[in-house]
Design an enzyme around this catalytic site. Structure first.
Site, mmCIF file in Angstrom:
data_model
loop_
_atom_site.group_PDB
_atom_site.id
_atom_site.type_symbol
_atom_site.label_atom_id
_atom_site.label_comp_id
_atom_site.label_asym_id
_atom_site.label_seq_id
_atom_site.Cartn_x
_atom_site.Cartn_y
_atom_site.Cartn_z
ATOM 1 N N ARG A 39 15.164 -52.748 -4.963
ATOM 2 C CA ARG A 39 14.126 -51.841 -5.450
ATOM 3 C C ARG A 39 14.255 -50.471 -4.792
ATOM 4 O O ARG A 39 14.068 -49.439 -5.433
ATOM 5 C CB ARG A 39 12.735 -52.428 -5.193
ATOM 6 N N ASP A 69 8.420 -51.262 -7.879
ATOM 7 C CA ASP A 69 8.607 -52.178 -8.994
ATOM 8 C C ASP A 69 7.378 -52.123 -9.891
ATOM 9 O O ASP A 69 6.430 -51.373 -9.619
ATOM 10 C CB ASP A 69 8.896 -53.602 -8.511
ATOM 11 N N ASP A 77 11.949 -61.943 -3.934
ATOM 12 C CA ASP A 77 10.591 -61.537 -4.295
ATOM 13 C C ASP A 77 10.036 -62.452 -5.385
ATOM 14 O O ASP A 77 10.794 -62.985 -6.210
ATOM 15 C CB ASP A 77 10.581 -60.103 -4.818
ATOM 16 N N TYR A 131 23.567 -59.022 -7.631
ATOM 17 C CA TYR A 131 22.366 -58.974 -8.471
ATOM 18 C C TYR A 131 22.670 -58.325 -9.814
ATOM 19 O O TYR A 131 23.574 -57.486 -9.927
ATOM 20 C CB TYR A 131 21.272 -58.135 -7.803
#
Length: 304
Positions: A177, A81, A39, A67
């Site tokens: 997310r 987000d 993203d 991550y």
């Protein structure tokens, strides 16, 4: 013509396509693609293939991803987000890390996720995020993903909210997310992704990544040490070393008998492996094909 992989450190603010466009300009090469979209708000490892190596992009994602993420508990947005519209601010009381970790364990293993409307997946020929920009919301089928590890590192209060940092290791196709939003809903307060850093994609690691500025400087100085060989992108696949006499046959896509190989690891039917020359040059990615008790290695993608 350049061929190989580049481990790019994508900065926040750029799309993955922006990174590719920059590299096309630096390298004067149009045949460039990335493996696994990040993203725009996210930073971290973005594997990029150049030249013939673009044929291998589909295989690098099989290696999984890792991550580091920061979530805000007690806040919900329509994009999951901080770039989205706030839906609710219920706030969140201080929670103990043991409680947060116990809830995170319920989201490890194989789970179902509904892709967010801001995802890049297609729906009737259009990407979901394009529909979202037009104010549309459509039914999205859930997909199965695997969360290998969801480790809560620390948490701290932030006004009425509670921020949490976590490390996550997962399969391709996982939406961090959405993982955070589902976790927050389970906790009863909702959650929004505040920060995301991809630390690994397949065999590509954060500590070995190059910034766009570093790559541009290397190119200007005539130095190509940022370009990795094609095999570097698929090191998670086992190696089959073929004999010199069948190299041309492999290049033509012919199936290879085990007798024509010098080194053959134990492999299951249907699994993938690298076909390499005795000198270690990657020829193809092959699949184990069986017919009764007889098996061979059929090239799935030839590097040509």
């Amino acid at each position: 013509m350049l061929t190989g992989f580049i481990n790019v450190l994508k900065p926040p603010g750029l799309t993955s396509h922006d990174v590719v466009q920059n590299l096309r300009r630096f390298l004067k090469e149009q045949r460039i693609g990335h493996g696994g979209t990040l993203d725009p708000m996210a930073a971290g490892v973005l594997p990029v293939a150049v030249g013939k190596a673009t044929r291998l992009l589909e295989y690098i994602q099989a290696g999984g991803k890792a991550y580091r993420a920061e979530f805000i508990l007690g806040l919900k947005t329509d994009t999951q987000d901080l770039g989205g519209r706030v839906l609710a601010r219920p706030g969140c009381p201080g929670l103990k890390l043991e409680e947060l970790q116990a809830a995170a364990r319920r989201f490890t293993g194989t789970i179902s996720q509904v892709p967010p409307m801001v995802a890049a997946v297609h729906y009737q020929g259009r990407r979901l995020y394009e529909l979202a920009r037009e104010g549309q919301e459509v039914e999205r089928p859930a997909r199965r993903v695997t969360i290998e590890n969801f480790q809560v590192l620390k948490g701290w209060p932030d006004g009425p909210f509670f921020r949490v940092m976590a490390d996550i290791t997962c399969s391709k196709g996982t939406y961090i997310r959405t993982l955070g939003a589902d976790w927050g809903d389970y906790l009863g307060c909702g959650a929004t992704l505040a920060f995301l850093l991809r630390t690994r994609a397949g065999c590509f690691k954060l500590e070995e990544a190059w910034t766009l500025e570093e790559i541009a400087a290397r190119v200007a100085g005539g130095n190509g040490d940022f370009l990795l060989p094609p095999a570097a992108g698929i090191t998670h696949l086992p190696v089959i070393t073929v004999r010199e006499k069948v190299i041309k046959a492999v290049a033509n896509g012919a199936a290879i008998d085990p007798a024509d190989c010098i080194q053959v690891p134990a492999l299951r039917p249907g699994s993938l492996a690298r076909l390499e020359t005795p000198a270690g040059v990657l020829l193809a990615v092959a699949r184990v094909v069986t017919k009764g008790e007889v098996y061979c290695f059929k090239p799935d993608k030839v590097l040509k």
